[in-house]
Write an enzyme that holds these catalytic residues in place. Structure first.
Site, short mmCIF file in Angstrom:
data_model
loop_
_atom_site.label_atom_id
_atom_site.label_comp_id
_atom_site.label_asym_id
_atom_site.label_seq_id
_atom_site.Cartn_x
_atom_site.Cartn_y
_atom_site.Cartn_z
CG ASN A 13 -1.92 1.09 1.25
OD1 ASN A 13 -1.60 2.24 0.99
ND2 ASN A 13 -3.15 0.76 1.58
CG ASP A 15 -3.28 4.54 0.76
OD1 ASP A 15 -3.27 4.42 -0.48
OD2 ASP A 15 -4.17 4.05 1.49
CG HIS A 16 0.36 6.25 4.98
ND1 HIS A 16 -0.52 7.23 5.34
CD2 HIS A 16 -0.25 5.07 5.28
CE1 HIS A 16 -1.60 6.68 5.87
NE2 HIS A 16 -1.46 5.37 5.84
NE ARG A 24 8.25 22.14 1.52
CZ ARG A 24 9.55 22.31 1.74
NH1 ARG A 24 10.24 21.31 2.27
NH2 ARG A 24 10.15 23.44 1.46
CG HIS A 49 -8.39 4.07 0.94
ND1 HIS A 49 -8.59 3.91 2.30
CD2 HIS A 49 -9.59 4.49 0.44
CE1 HIS A 49 -9.85 4.21 2.59
NE2 HIS A 49 -10.45 4.59 1.47
NE ARG A 51 -8.54 7.30 4.40
CZ ARG A 51 -9.35 6.96 5.40
NH1 ARG A 51 -10.49 7.60 5.56
NH2 ARG A 51 -9.03 5.99 6.23
NE ARG A 55 -8.16 11.18 5.42
CZ ARG A 55 -8.70 10.78 6.56
NH1 ARG A 55 -7.97 10.11 7.45
NH2 ARG A 55 -9.96 11.04 6.83
CD GLU A 76 -7.29 -0.54 0.98
OE1 GLU A 76 -7.20 0.57 1.56
OE2 GLU A 76 -6.87 -1.58 1.49
CB THR A 106 -5.56 4.44 9.81
OG1 THR A 106 -5.36 3.38 8.88
CG2 THR A 106 -5.70 3.88 11.23
CB THR A 107 -9.41 1.60 7.56
OG1 THR A 107 -9.20 2.30 6.33
CG2 THR A 107 -10.74 0.85 7.49
CD GLU A 157 -7.05 -6.42 3.02
OE1 GLU A 157 -6.17 -5.80 3.66
OE2 GLU A 157 -7.34 -6.16 1.83
CG HIS A 200 -5.45 -1.92 9.62
ND1 HIS A 200 -5.70 -0.87 8.76
CD2 HIS A 200 -5.41 -1.38 10.85
CE1 HIS A 200 -5.84 0.25 9.44
NE2 HIS A 200 -5.66 -0.03 10.72
N GLY A 201 -1.85 -2.85 9.93
CA GLY A 201 -0.97 -2.76 11.09
C GLY A 201 0.13 -3.80 11.16
N GLY A 222 1.21 -1.53 4.26
CA GLY A 222 1.61 -0.24 3.72
C GLY A 222 2.36 0.64 4.70
#
Length: 258
Positions: A13, A15-16, A24, A49, A51, A55, A76, A106-107, A157, A200-201, A222
């Site tokens: 993932n 996303d981040h 920035r 994802h 959203r 974001r 996602e 987060t989800t 999932e 997740h995590g 991710g």
């Protein structure tokens, strides 16, 4: 019935990477560059994802990923008309339906399928008809798994967040209870003919028990990989995660043969 002998896949993932870029403004770091590096490092797929509030991942990111990736894109999305239209325009390899709240960082949990069964059945039908592999992000809960099967989702999932949080915080009895639920519900979902994914995590410290579950065909990871990449580089972080996943799978196979 999914094949339990299939290799365990890793979806990365990105996303981040976009979170850092958007903090920035501007164009760097580029999520597409991260996706291509992940692909080179051996990722079996890329997860992004989109959203509602954009974001992190943006519409332009999705367009770039669809054009450039050679591995599958797992898109996602929330179960909204806007996201359905975007998915149908791009027709990614996979779509994963997730719950979404504007205020969450987060989800936070799995999708409530049982309460929204009729709505979700109608929502995913056009996506499946277009050729997307539809998955539903849910808690390790029998009621939700049964509902996911009834609406025709071929993949679930399982949300591993509670297990991972309990491990990180040293709440080991709670961790073990959460793992038992994941183990039992992965087996139950497989019995229903569903393909089982998890995510997740997950981190280096807690991935192996999940990777060893024979019914789990794919892990989506991710935030940890992107964070670890600050220190070791993205290719190295992915390579080490793959090593742990394969080690766990081989150990599980050895125990099964004993």
């Amino acid at each position: 019935m999914p094949d339990l002998k299939s290799p365990l896949r890793l979806g990365v993932n990105i996303d981040h990477v976009a979170t850092v870029r958007n903090a920035r403004g501007g164009a760097v770091p580029d999520p597409l560059r991260a996706a291509l590096l992940a692909e080179k490092a051996g990722a079996d797929g890329i997860t992004a994802h989109l959203r509602e509030d954009r974001r992190h991942i943006t519409d332009r990111d999705i367009e770039g990923l669809m054009e450039a990736l050679r591995v599958p894109l797992n898109f996602e999305m929330a179960a909204t008309d806007e996201m359905q239209a975007i998915a149908l325009r791009h027709v990614p390899h996979a779509v994963c339906i997730v719950p979404e709240k504007r205020e969450e960082r987060t989800t936070e949990g799995g999708l409530e399928v049982a309460r929204e069964e009729n709505k979700l059945a109608h929502f995913i039908a056009p996506l499946a008809d277009a050729g997307c592999r539809v998955s539903i992000f849910i808690a390790a809960d029998r009621r939700q798994i049964e509902a996911a099967a009834r609406i025709g989702a071929p993949v679930i999932e399982l949300h591993t967040g509670a297990y991972c949080d309990a491990h990180a915080e040293g709440r080991f009895a709670e961790r073990d209870a959460e793992f038992a639920k994941l183990r039992d519900m992965a087996a139950f979902a497989h019995q229903l003919g569903l393909e089982v994914h998890a995510g997740h995590g997950l981190t280096y410290d807690c991935v192996k028990p999940i990777a060893a579950l024979p019914q789990v065909m794919e892990l989506n990871i991710g935030h940890f990989l992107i964070g670890e990449a600050i220190f070791t580089g993205l290719e190295a972080s992915i390579a080490h995660m793959r090593h742990l996943m394969e080690e766990a799978r081989n150990e599980q196979a050895g125990e099964g043969a004993a």
